[in-house]
Scaffold this motif. Structure first.
Motif, PDB file in Angstrom:
ATOM      1  N   TYR A   1       0.831  -1.177   0.000  1.00 39.67           N
ATOM      2  CA  TYR A   1       0.000   0.000   0.000  1.00 39.67           C
ATOM      3  C   TYR A   1       0.876   1.241   0.000  1.00 39.67           C
ATOM      4  O   TYR A   1       1.888   1.290   0.680  1.00 39.67           O
ATOM      5  CB  TYR A   1      -0.883   0.023   1.241  1.00 39.67           C
ATOM      6  CG  TYR A   1      -1.828  -1.146   1.323  1.00 39.67           C
ATOM      7  CD1 TYR A   1      -3.018  -1.127   0.629  1.00 39.67           C
ATOM      8  CD2 TYR A   1      -1.517  -2.262   2.091  1.00 39.67           C
ATOM      9  CE1 TYR A   1      -3.894  -2.189   0.699  1.00 39.67           C
ATOM     10  CE2 TYR A   1      -2.380  -3.328   2.173  1.00 39.67           C
ATOM     11  CZ  TYR A   1      -3.571  -3.295   1.466  1.00 39.67           C
ATOM     12  OH  TYR A   1      -4.427  -4.346   1.527  1.00 39.67           O
ATOM     13  N   VAL A   2       0.462   2.239  -0.780  1.00 41.56           N
ATOM     14  CA  VAL A   2       1.195   3.501  -0.842  1.00 41.56           C
ATOM     15  C   VAL A   2       0.204   4.642  -0.649  1.00 41.56           C
ATOM     16  O   VAL A   2      -0.797   4.721  -1.359  1.00 41.56           O
ATOM     17  CB  VAL A   2       1.930   3.669  -2.191  1.00 41.56           C
ATOM     18  CG1 VAL A   2       2.595   5.025  -2.273  1.00 41.56           C
ATOM     19  CG2 VAL A   2       2.927   2.555  -2.402  1.00 41.56           C
ATOM     20  N   SER A   3       0.481   5.496   0.308  1.00 42.08           N
ATOM     21  CA  SER A   3      -0.298   6.714   0.517  1.00 42.08           C
ATOM     22  C   SER A   3       0.616   7.890   0.206  1.00 42.08           C
ATOM     23  O   SER A   3       1.648   8.061   0.836  1.00 42.08           O
ATOM     24  CB  SER A   3      -0.776   6.824   1.972  1.00 42.08           C
ATOM     25  OG  SER A   3      -1.663   5.794   2.293  1.00 42.08           O
ATOM     26  N   VAL A   4       0.233   8.671  -0.786  1.00 44.54           N
ATOM     27  CA  VAL A   4       1.019   9.839  -1.178  1.00 44.54           C
ATOM     28  C   VAL A   4       0.300  11.076  -0.658  1.00 44.54           C
ATOM     29  O   VAL A   4      -0.885  11.269  -0.914  1.00 44.54           O
ATOM     30  CB  VAL A   4       1.161   9.919  -2.708  1.00 44.54           C
ATOM     31  CG1 VAL A   4       1.977  11.138  -3.096  1.00 44.54           C
ATOM     32  CG2 VAL A   4       1.797   8.655  -3.251  1.00 44.54           C
ATOM     33  N   VAL A   5       1.008  11.911   0.082  1.00 44.82           N
ATOM     34  CA  VAL A   5       0.422  13.126   0.645  1.00 44.82           C
ATOM     35  C   VAL A   5       1.000  14.326  -0.103  1.00 44.82           C
ATOM     36  O   VAL A   5       2.206  14.555  -0.084  1.00 44.82           O
ATOM     37  CB  VAL A   5       0.712  13.238   2.157  1.00 44.82           C
ATOM     38  CG1 VAL A   5       0.159  14.535   2.710  1.00 44.82           C
ATOM     39  CG2 VAL A   5       0.120  12.045   2.890  1.00 44.82           C
TER      40      VAL A   5
ATOM     41  N   ARG B   1       0.722  18.536  -0.766  1.00 47.92           N
ATOM     42  CA  ARG B   1       0.245  19.798  -0.181  1.00 47.92           C
ATOM     43  C   ARG B   1      -0.072  20.805  -1.273  1.00 47.92           C
ATOM     44  O   ARG B   1      -0.212  21.985  -1.019  1.00 47.92           O
ATOM     45  CB  ARG B   1       1.286  20.352   0.776  1.00 47.92           C
ATOM     46  CG  ARG B   1       1.364  19.503   2.040  1.00 47.92           C
ATOM     47  CD  ARG B   1       2.165  20.167   3.078  1.00 47.92           C
ATOM     48  NE  ARG B   1       1.585  21.452   3.414  1.00 47.92           N
ATOM     49  CZ  ARG B   1       1.411  21.896   4.637  1.00 47.92           C
ATOM     50  NH1 ARG B   1       1.773  21.156   5.645  1.00 47.92           N
ATOM     51  NH2 ARG B   1       0.894  23.083   4.856  1.00 47.92           N
ATOM     52  N   ALA B   2      -0.153  20.316  -2.493  1.00 45.31           N
ATOM     53  CA  ALA B   2      -0.538  21.153  -3.633  1.00 45.31           C
ATOM     54  C   ALA B   2      -1.515  20.353  -4.474  1.00 45.31           C
ATOM     55  O   ALA B   2      -1.454  19.129  -4.507  1.00 45.31           O
ATOM     56  CB  ALA B   2       0.688  21.513  -4.462  1.00 45.31           C
ATOM     57  N   SER B   3      -2.404  21.045  -5.133  1.00 51.33           N
ATOM     58  CA  SER B   3      -3.370  20.337  -5.970  1.00 51.33           C
ATOM     59  C   SER B   3      -3.200  20.750  -7.418  1.00 51.33           C
ATOM     60  O   SER B   3      -2.753  21.844  -7.723  1.00 51.33           O
ATOM     61  CB  SER B   3      -4.795  20.649  -5.513  1.00 51.33           C
ATOM     62  OG  SER B   3      -5.051  22.027  -5.657  1.00 51.33           O
ATOM     63  N   ALA B   4      -3.522  19.820  -8.273  1.00 51.03           N
ATOM     64  CA  ALA B   4      -3.610  20.105  -9.700  1.00 51.03           C
ATOM     65  C   ALA B   4      -5.054  19.770 -10.045  1.00 51.03           C
ATOM     66  O   ALA B   4      -5.427  18.605 -10.130  1.00 51.03           O
ATOM     67  CB  ALA B   4      -2.632  19.243 -10.482  1.00 51.03           C
TER      68      ALA B   4
ATOM     69  N   GLY C   1      -3.581  19.977   3.695  1.00 52.44           N
ATOM     70  CA  GLY C   1      -2.761  21.109   4.085  1.00 52.44           C
ATOM     71  C   GLY C   1      -2.977  22.325   3.212  1.00 52.44           C
ATOM     72  O   GLY C   1      -2.171  23.251   3.241  1.00 52.44           O
ATOM     73  N   LEU C   2      -4.058  22.324   2.444  1.00 53.81           N
ATOM     74  CA  LEU C   2      -4.328  23.474   1.578  1.00 53.81           C
ATOM     75  C   LEU C   2      -4.696  24.691   2.422  1.00 53.81           C
ATOM     76  O   LEU C   2      -5.347  24.571   3.448  1.00 53.81           O
ATOM     77  CB  LEU C   2      -5.460  23.155   0.608  1.00 53.81           C
ATOM     78  CG  LEU C   2      -5.188  22.014  -0.369  1.00 53.81           C
ATOM     79  CD1 LEU C   2      -6.417  21.752  -1.222  1.00 53.81           C
ATOM     80  CD2 LEU C   2      -3.999  22.333  -1.240  1.00 53.81           C
ATOM     81  N   GLY C   3      -4.274  25.830   1.999  1.00 56.82           N
ATOM     82  CA  GLY C   3      -4.585  27.066   2.714  1.00 56.82           C
ATOM     83  C   GLY C   3      -3.867  27.198   4.040  1.00 56.82           C
ATOM     84  O   GLY C   3      -4.282  27.958   4.907  1.00 56.82           O
ATOM     85  N   GLY C   4      -2.802  26.422   4.227  1.00 59.70           N
ATOM     86  CA  GLY C   4      -2.026  26.510   5.455  1.00 59.70           C
ATOM     87  C   GLY C   4      -2.559  25.693   6.613  1.00 59.70           C
ATOM     88  O   GLY C   4      -2.094  25.841   7.740  1.00 59.70           O
ATOM     89  N   THR C   5      -3.556  24.814   6.366  1.00 59.43           N
ATOM     90  CA  THR C   5      -4.059  23.976   7.458  1.00 59.43           C
ATOM     91  C   THR C   5      -2.993  22.961   7.851  1.00 59.43           C
ATOM     92  O   THR C   5      -2.148  22.573   7.053  1.00 59.43           O
ATOM     93  CB  THR C   5      -5.357  23.248   7.066  1.00 59.43           C
ATOM     94  OG1 THR C   5      -5.106  22.432   5.917  1.00 59.43           O
ATOM     95  CG2 THR C   5      -6.470  24.218   6.773  1.00 59.43           C
ATOM     96  N   ASP C   6      -3.038  22.546   9.098  1.00 57.16           N
ATOM     97  CA  ASP C   6      -2.043  21.618   9.620  1.00 57.16           C
ATOM     98  C   ASP C   6      -2.268  20.211   9.079  1.00 57.16           C
ATOM     99  O   ASP C   6      -3.394  19.755   8.921  1.00 57.16           O
ATOM    100  CB  ASP C   6      -2.111  21.557  11.144  1.00 57.16           C
ATOM    101  CG  ASP C   6      -1.627  22.840  11.791  1.00 57.16           C
ATOM    102  OD1 ASP C   6      -0.831  23.550  11.150  1.00 57.16           O
ATOM    103  OD2 ASP C   6      -2.040  23.118  12.926  1.00 57.16           O
TER     104      ASP C   6
ATOM    105  N   VAL D   1      -8.543  15.863   1.556  1.00 56.36           N
ATOM    106  CA  VAL D   1      -8.716  15.589   2.978  1.00 56.36           C
ATOM    107  C   VAL D   1      -9.505  16.722   3.618  1.00 56.36           C
ATOM    108  O   VAL D   1      -9.132  17.889   3.489  1.00 56.36           O
ATOM    109  CB  VAL D   1      -7.342  15.420   3.665  1.00 56.36           C
ATOM    110  CG1 VAL D   1      -7.519  15.214   5.152  1.00 56.36           C
ATOM    111  CG2 VAL D   1      -6.587  14.269   3.041  1.00 56.36           C
ATOM    112  N   PRO D   2     -10.599  16.367   4.299  1.00 54.77           N
ATOM    113  CA  PRO D   2     -11.354  17.408   5.001  1.00 54.77           C
ATOM    114  C   PRO D   2     -10.497  18.068   6.073  1.00 54.77           C
ATOM    115  O   PRO D   2      -9.679  17.415   6.710  1.00 54.77           O
ATOM    116  CB  PRO D   2     -12.531  16.669   5.628  1.00 54.77           C
ATOM    117  CG  PRO D   2     -12.446  15.267   5.188  1.00 54.77           C
ATOM    118  CD  PRO D   2     -11.147  15.053   4.489  1.00 54.77           C
ATOM    119  N   GLU D   3     -10.716  19.339   6.272  1.00 56.16           N
ATOM    120  CA  GLU D   3      -9.962  20.087   7.275  1.00 56.16           C
ATOM    121  C   GLU D   3     -10.258  19.540   8.670  1.00 56.16           C
ATOM    122  O   GLU D   3     -11.392  19.250   8.991  1.00 56.16           O
ATOM    123  CB  GLU D   3     -10.356  21.553   7.207  1.00 56.16           C
ATOM    124  CG  GLU D   3      -9.511  22.444   8.054  1.00 56.16           C
ATOM    125  CD  GLU D   3      -9.894  23.900   7.854  1.00 56.16           C
ATOM    126  OE1 GLU D   3      -9.643  24.677   8.785  1.00 56.16           O
ATOM    127  OE2 GLU D   3     -10.454  24.248   6.814  1.00 56.16           O
ATOM    128  N   GLY D   4      -9.231  19.341   9.467  1.00 58.23           N
ATOM    129  CA  GLY D   4      -9.399  18.927  10.851  1.00 58.23           C
ATOM    130  C   GLY D   4      -9.601  17.440  11.065  1.00 58.23           C
ATOM    131  O   GLY D   4     -10.126  17.030  12.072  1.00 58.23           O
TER     132      GLY D   4
END
Length: 72
Positions: A1-5, A7-10, A38-43, A68-71
């Motif tokens: 399994y591979v999960s790629v994270v 922080r930028a979207s296309a 992490g879009l918009g600076g979310t942690d 990913v939903p915020e929070g």
């Protein structure tokens, strides 16, 4: 399994890193899922990363990115 994270979207496609990983053609990988968070600076917290790993193992192969939903 591979999960790629990423922080930028296309928009309408995978994130940049997710696209690069998918292009490798990893045939021995059961599922590779691209998460955009992490879009918009979310942690991006350890809980977020655990959630991403759980989603990859439970859902199998995904064609599009998962925003990913915020929070989580």
């Amino acid at each position: 399994y591979v999960s790629v994270v990423d922080r930028a979207s296309a928009f309408g496609s995978l994130g940049p890193l997710g696209h690069d990983v998918r292009s490798l053609g990893l045939k021995h990988v059961k599922a590779a899922t691209n998460f955009v968070c992490g879009l918009g600076g979310t942690d991006v917290t350890p809980d977020t990363l655990r959630w991403a790993l759980t989603q990859t193992r439970s859902s199998g192969e995904r064609l599009g990115p998962v925003y990913v939903p915020e929070g989580v």
